[in-house]
Design an enzyme around this catalytic site. Structure first.
Site, PDB file in Angstrom:
ATOM      1  N   ASP A  49       0.846  -1.207   0.000  1.00  0.00           N
ATOM      2  CA  ASP A  49       0.000   0.000   0.000  1.00  0.00           C
ATOM      3  C   ASP A  49       0.877   1.250   0.000  1.00  0.00           C
ATOM      4  O   ASP A  49       0.372   2.376  -0.063  1.00  0.00           O
ATOM      5  CB  ASP A  49      -1.021  -0.018   1.143  1.00  0.00           C
ATOM      6  CG  ASP A  49      -0.382  -0.100   2.511  1.00  0.00           C
ATOM      7  OD1 ASP A  49       0.851  -0.190   2.595  1.00  0.00           O
ATOM      8  OD2 ASP A  49      -1.130  -0.087   3.518  1.00  0.00           O
ATOM      9  N   SER A  50       2.207   1.062   0.001  1.00  0.00           N
ATOM     10  CA  SER A  50       3.123   2.187  -0.241  1.00  0.00           C
ATOM     11  C   SER A  50       2.823   2.816  -1.604  1.00  0.00           C
ATOM     12  O   SER A  50       3.280   3.915  -1.895  1.00  0.00           O
ATOM     13  CB  SER A  50       4.576   1.719  -0.183  1.00  0.00           C
ATOM     14  OG  SER A  50       4.776   0.588  -1.009  1.00  0.00           O
ATOM     15  N   ASP A  88      -1.124  -6.132  -0.080  1.00  0.00           N
ATOM     16  CA  ASP A  88      -1.452  -5.573   1.237  1.00  0.00           C
ATOM     17  C   ASP A  88      -2.951  -5.437   1.441  1.00  0.00           C
ATOM     18  O   ASP A  88      -3.665  -4.938   0.554  1.00  0.00           O
ATOM     19  CB  ASP A  88      -0.860  -4.155   1.350  1.00  0.00           C
ATOM     20  CG  ASP A  88       0.472  -4.139   2.075  1.00  0.00           C
ATOM     21  OD1 ASP A  88       0.745  -5.069   2.864  1.00  0.00           O
ATOM     22  OD2 ASP A  88       1.246  -3.191   1.837  1.00  0.00           O
ATOM     23  N   LYS A 118      -0.889  -9.461   2.887  1.00  0.00           N
ATOM     24  CA  LYS A 118      -0.056  -9.023   4.021  1.00  0.00           C
ATOM     25  C   LYS A 118      -0.919  -8.166   4.936  1.00  0.00           C
ATOM     26  O   LYS A 118      -1.717  -7.349   4.454  1.00  0.00           O
ATOM     27  CB  LYS A 118       1.167  -8.243   3.541  1.00  0.00           C
ATOM     28  CG  LYS A 118       2.027  -7.730   4.710  1.00  0.00           C
ATOM     29  CD  LYS A 118       3.425  -7.297   4.286  1.00  0.00           C
ATOM     30  CE  LYS A 118       3.491  -5.946   3.613  1.00  0.00           C
ATOM     31  NZ  LYS A 118       2.989  -4.818   4.451  1.00  0.00           N
ATOM     32  N   GLU A 120      -0.734  -5.709   8.484  1.00  0.00           N
ATOM     33  CA  GLU A 120       0.086  -4.993   9.467  1.00  0.00           C
ATOM     34  C   GLU A 120      -0.496  -5.166  10.865  1.00  0.00           C
ATOM     35  O   GLU A 120      -1.710  -5.094  11.038  1.00  0.00           O
ATOM     36  CB  GLU A 120       0.114  -3.489   9.145  1.00  0.00           C
ATOM     37  CG  GLU A 120       0.936  -3.156   7.937  1.00  0.00           C
ATOM     38  CD  GLU A 120       1.073  -1.643   7.710  1.00  0.00           C
ATOM     39  OE1 GLU A 120       0.785  -0.838   8.632  1.00  0.00           O
ATOM     40  OE2 GLU A 120       1.473  -1.278   6.598  1.00  0.00           O
ATOM     41  N   GLU A 187       9.910  -4.152  10.036  1.00  0.00           N
ATOM     42  CA  GLU A 187      10.257  -2.846   9.458  1.00  0.00           C
ATOM     43  C   GLU A 187      10.837  -1.921  10.520  1.00  0.00           C
ATOM     44  O   GLU A 187      10.238  -1.710  11.591  1.00  0.00           O
ATOM     45  CB  GLU A 187       9.012  -2.207   8.812  1.00  0.00           C
ATOM     46  CG  GLU A 187       9.333  -0.834   8.212  1.00  0.00           C
ATOM     47  CD  GLU A 187       8.302  -0.316   7.217  1.00  0.00           C
ATOM     48  OE1 GLU A 187       7.350  -1.040   6.884  1.00  0.00           O
ATOM     49  OE2 GLU A 187       8.473   0.841   6.776  1.00  0.00           O
TER      50      GLU A 187
HETATM   51  O1  KIV Z   1       3.638  -1.139   1.544  1.00  0.00           O
HETATM   52  C1  KIV Z   1       4.810  -1.528   1.470  1.00  0.00           C
HETATM   53  O2  KIV Z   1       5.535  -1.263   0.503  1.00  0.00           O
HETATM   54  C2  KIV Z   1       5.335  -2.318   2.571  1.00  0.00           C
HETATM   55  C3  KIV Z   1       6.804  -2.593   2.589  1.00  0.00           C
HETATM   56  C4  KIV Z   1       7.552  -1.379   2.945  1.00  0.00           C
HETATM   57  C5  KIV Z   1       7.149  -3.736   3.461  1.00  0.00           C
HETATM   58  O3  KIV Z   1       4.611  -2.691   3.445  1.00  0.00           O
END
Ligand code: KIV
Length: 286
Positions: A49-50, A88, A118, A120, A187
């Site tokens: 989600d970056s 994510d 993924k 968090e 992280e």
């Molecule tokens: O969203 C993302 O790119 C991430 C990575 C930095 C692990 O969660």
């Protein structure tokens, strides 16, 4: 080493941990980034989600929606064949009740084509993680600096710097392993903490700003290639200067358009036979 040509699976990753063979993950957000990351040999592609920051221009990952994630995951899976694509679950999604979490993860897999999701965090999202795992959805965990909680953490800061928070991270890692995550992103944590977690888990750890003792590493595509990313965290090593090359290329194009040297003869189609038809008698008068 993960075998080139063979699809990366959860079994590949646990074998890599057992063989002490490092895992390389990189984020990807669209068809070309997926193709290039895979051609570069990445084992895992993370549709992070970056993308909210590096692709959509938000100042955090908080505004990213499930629709955004599904849209980008579709493009990434169209560009990848071998790597394991992980997507994510965006802000708050894993905190919803079981059915909602399953629906969201299901969309990333069925519509997006991801092979894992993924999540968090730890305690607040354990029920959602357990529901996914029970439903056959592979889940990657993510602790330490969790960017979706940036406003609560008070910024992008290193986590686990004192004995108490380091111990909490180790316990969270163990609870996530027990809940069935197949790998864990660490992280922005000190190397000592990441090493201890890595040695006490049987699942692989993937570090970002977590030192060299994790079982693998992940970097954001735009950071490692220096591609339009303005903020450069100190743990990032730039491996290419794509942004600079792009600006240089576009500057030359603009200059050639202005001076009229593009398109030149070699980039121009010609059909001399149509001239008379187009101009009729006018041309003869010239
Ligand atoms: O969203 C993302 O790119 C991430 C990575 C930095 C692990 O969660």
């Amino acid at each position: 080493m993960s075998a080139q040509g063979k699809s990366v699976t959860l079994r590949t990753l646990s074998r890599m941990k057992a063989e002490n063979s490092k895992i390389a993950m990189v984020t990807a957000y669209d068809y070309p980034s997926a193709k290039l990351a895979e051609a570069g040999g990445a084992d895992l592609l993370l549709v992070g989600d970056s993308l909210g920051m590096v692709v959509l221009g938000y100042d955090s990952t908080v505004p990213v929606t499930l629709e955004d994630m599904v849209h980008h995951t579709k493009a990434v899976t169209r560009g990848s064949q071998r790597a394991l694509v992980v997507a994510d679950l965006p802000f708050l999604t894993a905190h919803l009740d079981r059915e909602e979490v399953l629906k969201a993860a299901g969309r990333l897999m069925q519509e997006g084509g991801a092979r894992a999701v993924k999540v968090e965090g730890c305690d607040a999202v354990l029920p959602g993680i357990r529901a996914c795992v029970a439903a056959g959805i592979p889940v990657m965990g993510h602790i330490g600096l969790t960017p979706q909680a940036v406003h609560q953490l008070g910024g992008y800061r290193i986590q686990g710097k004192d004995a108490e928070t380091a111990r909490q991270l180790l316990e969270e890692a163990r609870r996530l392993e027990e809940a069935g995550v197949f790998a864990l992103v660490l992280e922005c944590v000190p190397d000592e903490v990441a090493s201890r977690i890595t040695h006490s888990l049987s699942i692989p750890t993937i570090g970002i700003g977590a030192g060299g003792n994790c079982d693998g590493q992940v970097l954001v595509y735009h950071d490692l290639l220096q591609y339009g990313s303005e903020i450069q965290p100190s743990f990032v090593k730039p491996y290419a200067q794509i942004g600079e090359m792009a600006v240089q290329g576009i500057r030359t194009y603009v200059k050639e358009v202005r001076e009229g040297s593009f398109p030149g003869e070699e980039h121009t189609f010609r059909a001399p036979a149509v001239m008379d038809h187009l101009y009729g008698g006018e041309r003869k008068k010239d």
